[in-house]
Structure formats: structure tokens, C-alpha cells
Scaffold this motif. Structure first.
Motif, short mmCIF file in Angstrom:
data_model
loop_
_atom_site.label_atom_id
_atom_site.label_comp_id
_atom_site.label_asym_id
_atom_site.label_seq_id
_atom_site.Cartn_x
_atom_site.Cartn_y
_atom_site.Cartn_z
N GLU A 6 0.80 -1.34 -0.04
CA GLU A 6 -0.11 -0.04 -0.10
C GLU A 6 0.99 1.26 0.05
O GLU A 6 2.11 1.05 0.44
N GLU A 7 0.22 2.34 -0.61
CA GLU A 7 1.03 3.72 -0.58
C GLU A 7 0.13 4.68 -0.37
O GLU A 7 -0.96 4.61 -0.78
N LEU A 8 0.48 5.49 0.71
CA LEU A 8 -0.16 6.64 1.03
C LEU A 8 0.58 8.12 0.84
O LEU A 8 1.75 7.88 1.35
N THR A 9 0.17 8.94 0.21
CA THR A 9 0.94 10.05 0.16
C THR A 9 0.36 11.13 0.72
O THR A 9 -1.07 11.52 0.56
N GLU A 10 0.91 12.26 1.62
CA GLU A 10 0.22 13.32 2.20
C GLU A 10 1.18 14.56 2.39
O GLU A 10 2.49 14.17 2.22
N LEU A 11 0.71 15.54 2.19
CA LEU A 11 1.54 16.71 2.41
C LEU A 11 1.53 17.13 3.81
O LEU A 11 0.74 17.21 4.56
N ARG A 12 2.84 17.46 4.17
CA ARG A 12 3.24 17.92 5.57
C ARG A 12 3.74 19.06 5.52
O ARG A 12 4.77 19.54 4.67
N LYS A 13 3.61 19.81 6.76
CA LYS A 13 4.29 21.40 6.61
C LYS A 13 5.36 21.24 7.46
O LYS A 13 5.32 20.67 8.68
#
Length: 193
Positions: A6-13
Motif C-alpha cells: 500500500e502507498e499513501l501520500t500526504e502533504l506535511r508542513k
């Protein structure tokens, strides 16, 4: 290398910058470089070596890390060797025969050995105490793992100072190990424990 499931991409600051972070869940494998034994505080004696398992050590910020202490039975006034890393405190080679130990004859490394560290079965019989910690965030130790920075240096320095005050210790504490263990020795020494 394990297959990606599985792959999950998210934007983090991070500060003023937004960075895309990719998380991947990996398939379980039968061999791993990390092996953490079940949490089992207690004391055993084997072949003249006392092993105190899963001893809690408080760091300066209150985080608890857990260590194994190996020392010759009945001996006091001992110098100590710390093998700092996140690789598990014990039984690495026993659980992964042949893994990263190619060419090492079976039985050469004891079940007390930690990955890339000095073997307590040898050093305790030569008058040393051996300290195998799980670094912050590894194994059962609290917190988030800190890799190669001032936090890891401070944590290791806290452990060195703690070891030097034990009733069996003569106050002399050195470090041993290669790769990760060797690199973190510089970070810990920079703190001048």
C-alpha cells in the motif's frame, strides 16, 4: 526487498515549506535486521553472567529507555561498555542465523549479542559490564526515534552518566560497536558526559 503493498501520500508542513511525504506499508518478511524480544523485565544468571533485562533508564526529558545490563556475577567496581543503537538489545544473531554474519562460524556469537555490538559473553568474562540499550523510540523505549543528531547524543550521554553511578560501576564507561554504533559514539562524546 519486500513488495510494496500500500502507498499513501500526504502533504506535511515543515516550517514554511510543504513537503510531499510517501508512506508505504511493506509485506512482512521472515528475516529482518530489527528484532525486539518481548518486554520481560527480570534477572537471570547464565554461565557466570548476570543479565538484568529491560531496566528503565530516565533521560533528561523524562523519556524512559530500556536497557539490558550484563555483568560478571558477584563482581563490583566494573568498567562498562555501552553499545548504543536502535537495533534491539539481544539475540539478534540467534534469531537470524547467517544474516549479515556470513563466514562467522555457528556458536561464535552468543545469544547475548546485539547487532554490530561487542558480545557480552566475551567481555563479561574479561571484567566488564556490557550495556545494550534500545535507543529512544526503538523496541520498548519511549519517544520517537532520533537518528544521528544532537538528541541521540544527549540521550546517549544521559545513559553514560546513569551507568557511571550504578553501585557495581567504577565510573569508567566506554562505548563499542561498528557502523551506527560507531557513528553515534561521536555524537555522545560531543556531549562530554
Amino acid at each position: 526487498m519486500p513488495d510494496v503493498r500500500e502507498e499513501l501520500t500526504e502533504l506535511r508542513k515543515f516550517g514554511d515549506e510543504e513537503i510531499e511525504v510517501v508512506f508505504r506499508k511493506l509485506q512482512k518478511t521472515t528475516e529482518t535486521a530489527m528484532h525486539y524480544e518481548p518486554f520481560a523485565p527480570g534477572v537471570t544468571v547464565e554461565n557466570g553472567i548476570v543479565c538484568e533485562r529491560d531496566v528503565a533508564v530516565p533521560l533528561r526529558d523524562g523519556t524512559l529507555i530500556y536497557i539490558d545490563i550484563y555483568r560478571p556475577k558477584g563482581e563490583m567496581n566494573l568498567p562498562a561498555i555501552v553499545c548504543w543503537s536502535p537495533f534491539g538489545k539481544r539475540h539478534f544473531y540467534a534469531k537470524t542465523p547467517g544474516f549479515l554474519a556470513l563466514g562467522v562460524p555457528p556458536g561464535t556469537i552468543s545469544r547475548m549479542a546485539k547487532f554490530e555490538a561487542s558480545d557480552p559473553a566475551y567481555w563479561c568474562h574479561h571484567g566488564y559490564a556490557m550495556i545494550n540499550p534500545d535507543a529512544r523510540g526503538a523496541g520498548h523505549s519511549q519517544g520517537d526515534i532520533a537518528c544521528f543528531g544532537t538528541q541521540e547524543g544527549r540521550d546517549g550521554a544521559d545513559l553514560v552518566e546513569w551507568v557511571a553511578t550504578r553501585d557495581w560501576s567504577n565510573g569508567r564507561v566506554g562505548m563499542s560497536g561498528n557502523s551506527w554504533l560507531a557513528m553515534t559514539q561521536w555524537l555522545i562524546a560531543a556531549e562530554k558526559p
